[in-house]
Design an enzyme around this catalytic site. Sequence first.
Site, PDB file in Angstrom:
ATOM      1  N   GLY A  92      20.955  -1.005  11.250  1.00 40.40           N
ATOM      2  CA  GLY A  92      20.339  -1.447  12.507  1.00 40.40           C
ATOM      3  C   GLY A  92      18.878  -1.799  12.284  1.00 40.40           C
ATOM      4  O   GLY A  92      18.346  -1.675  11.182  1.00 40.40           O
ATOM      5  N   HIS A 140       8.537   3.045   9.106  1.00 38.99           N
ATOM      6  CA  HIS A 140       8.271   2.186  10.264  1.00 38.99           C
ATOM      7  C   HIS A 140       7.057   2.738  11.016  1.00 38.99           C
ATOM      8  O   HIS A 140       6.969   3.942  11.254  1.00 38.99           O
ATOM      9  CB  HIS A 140       9.504   2.145  11.173  1.00 38.99           C
ATOM     10  N   GLU A 170       1.038   7.073   7.024  1.00 37.78           N
ATOM     11  CA  GLU A 170       2.203   6.583   6.255  1.00 37.78           C
ATOM     12  C   GLU A 170       2.082   6.957   4.786  1.00 37.78           C
ATOM     13  O   GLU A 170       3.047   7.348   4.156  1.00 37.78           O
ATOM     14  CB  GLU A 170       2.293   5.047   6.328  1.00 37.78           C
ATOM     15  N   SER A 227       0.840  -1.209   0.000  1.00 32.83           N
ATOM     16  CA  SER A 227       0.000   0.000   0.000  1.00 32.83           C
ATOM     17  C   SER A 227       0.870   1.253   0.000  1.00 32.83           C
ATOM     18  O   SER A 227       0.479   2.288  -0.548  1.00 32.83           O
ATOM     19  CB  SER A 227      -0.976   0.000   1.178  1.00 32.83           C
ATOM     20  N   ASN A 228       2.070   1.162   0.571  1.00 36.33           N
ATOM     21  CA  ASN A 228       2.971   2.326   0.526  1.00 36.33           C
ATOM     22  C   ASN A 228       3.526   2.550  -0.879  1.00 36.33           C
ATOM     23  O   ASN A 228       3.701   3.697  -1.298  1.00 36.33           O
ATOM     24  CB  ASN A 228       4.093   2.192   1.555  1.00 36.33           C
ATOM     25  N   ASP A 241      20.546   2.424   8.315  1.00 32.77           N
ATOM     26  CA  ASP A 241      21.969   2.388   8.669  1.00 32.77           C
ATOM     27  C   ASP A 241      22.438   0.989   9.060  1.00 32.77           C
ATOM     28  O   ASP A 241      23.506   0.827   9.632  1.00 32.77           O
ATOM     29  CB  ASP A 241      22.259   3.377   9.800  1.00 32.77           C
ATOM     30  N   ARG A 298      13.173  -7.738   6.015  1.00 29.78           N
ATOM     31  CA  ARG A 298      14.531  -8.250   6.287  1.00 29.78           C
ATOM     32  C   ARG A 298      15.457  -7.069   6.525  1.00 29.78           C
ATOM     33  O   ARG A 298      15.257  -5.996   5.943  1.00 29.78           O
ATOM     34  CB  ARG A 298      15.045  -9.091   5.114  1.00 29.78           C
TER      35      ARG A 298
HETATM   36  C1  GRF Z   1       3.738  -0.625   6.959  1.00 29.95           C
HETATM   37  O1  GRF Z   1       2.910  -0.552   8.108  1.00 29.95           O
HETATM   38  C2  GRF Z   1       5.133  -0.208   7.266  1.00 29.95           C
HETATM   39  O2  GRF Z   1       5.230   0.771   8.233  1.00 29.95           O
HETATM   40  C3  GRF Z   1       5.749  -1.479   7.768  1.00 29.95           C
HETATM   41  O3  GRF Z   1       5.168  -2.493   6.968  1.00 29.95           O
HETATM   42  C4  GRF Z   1       3.902  -2.072   6.501  1.00 29.95           C
HETATM   43  C5  GRF Z   1       3.881  -2.190   5.010  1.00 29.95           C
HETATM   44  O4  GRF Z   1       2.632  -2.078   4.453  1.00 29.95           O
HETATM   45  N1  GRF Z   1       7.192  -1.403   7.696  1.00 29.95           N
HETATM   46  P1  GRF Z   1       2.401  -2.070   2.889  1.00 29.95           P
HETATM   47  O5  GRF Z   1       2.993  -3.356   2.310  1.00 29.95           O
HETATM   48  O6  GRF Z   1       3.062  -0.855   2.311  1.00 29.95           O
HETATM   49  O7  GRF Z   1       0.922  -2.048   2.714  1.00 29.95           O
END
Ligand code: GRF
Length: 190
Positions: free
Chosen positions: A144, A110, A175, A12-13, A142, A92
């Site tokens: 971590g 995140h 997000e 979705s991002n 970075d 990962r």
């Molecule tokens: C999001 O909540 C992001 O913050 C986390 O994993 C999720 C990814 O969602 N790292 P999508 O695959 O972009 O819908």
Amino acid sequence: MQLGVLGSGSGSNLQAILDAIDAGTLDARVVLVLSDHPEAYILERAAKRGIATGVIDCRGFRSKFPEEAQRETADRLKAAGVDVVCLAGFMRLVKEPMLEAFPGRILNIHPSLLPAFPGLEAWKQALEAGASEAGCTVHLVDGGMDTGPVILQEAVPVLAGDTAATLHARIQAVEHRLYPAAIAKVAKSL
Ligand code: GRF
């Protein structure tokens, strides 16, 4: 600016990034989308848009990103002409040699107000800790676990009666606005 996107899930991002590009609020092009899961919906979203996709072979490791696979990934991103790498739900840990190939040019999103609640299911961690505020953060990677300089972050309230699902949905809505804005900010600094 040419973007490479890595994700393990629904993407979705990625969709939000593509929508921002379409709307003209982000001046970039997504040229390659890679996933460690061949069946991940993020690959389908990309393919529907005619974006090149590929599967990362993690040699049977469940959560490790083996060095060999990181090298192959960096090579594929370079060959596609990628300037900036966006981790979008990529599950990962990215380290060398990816970091060396794209110094200061790998971003992650995140679902918490980092440095609070790094790691898995951060929204659940926030609920269980009784936090009054959750949020999301875009940061430079970075090596971590959800560490590295913050590019943008935004708080999201935890409401009475929230479940993990309702809180996660509220965070994800933010997000989808924050990630394209953070990429645009990075683009200006390159
Ligand atoms: C999001 O909540 C992001 O913050 C986390 O994993 C999720 C990814 O969602 N790292 P999508 O695959 O972009 O819908």
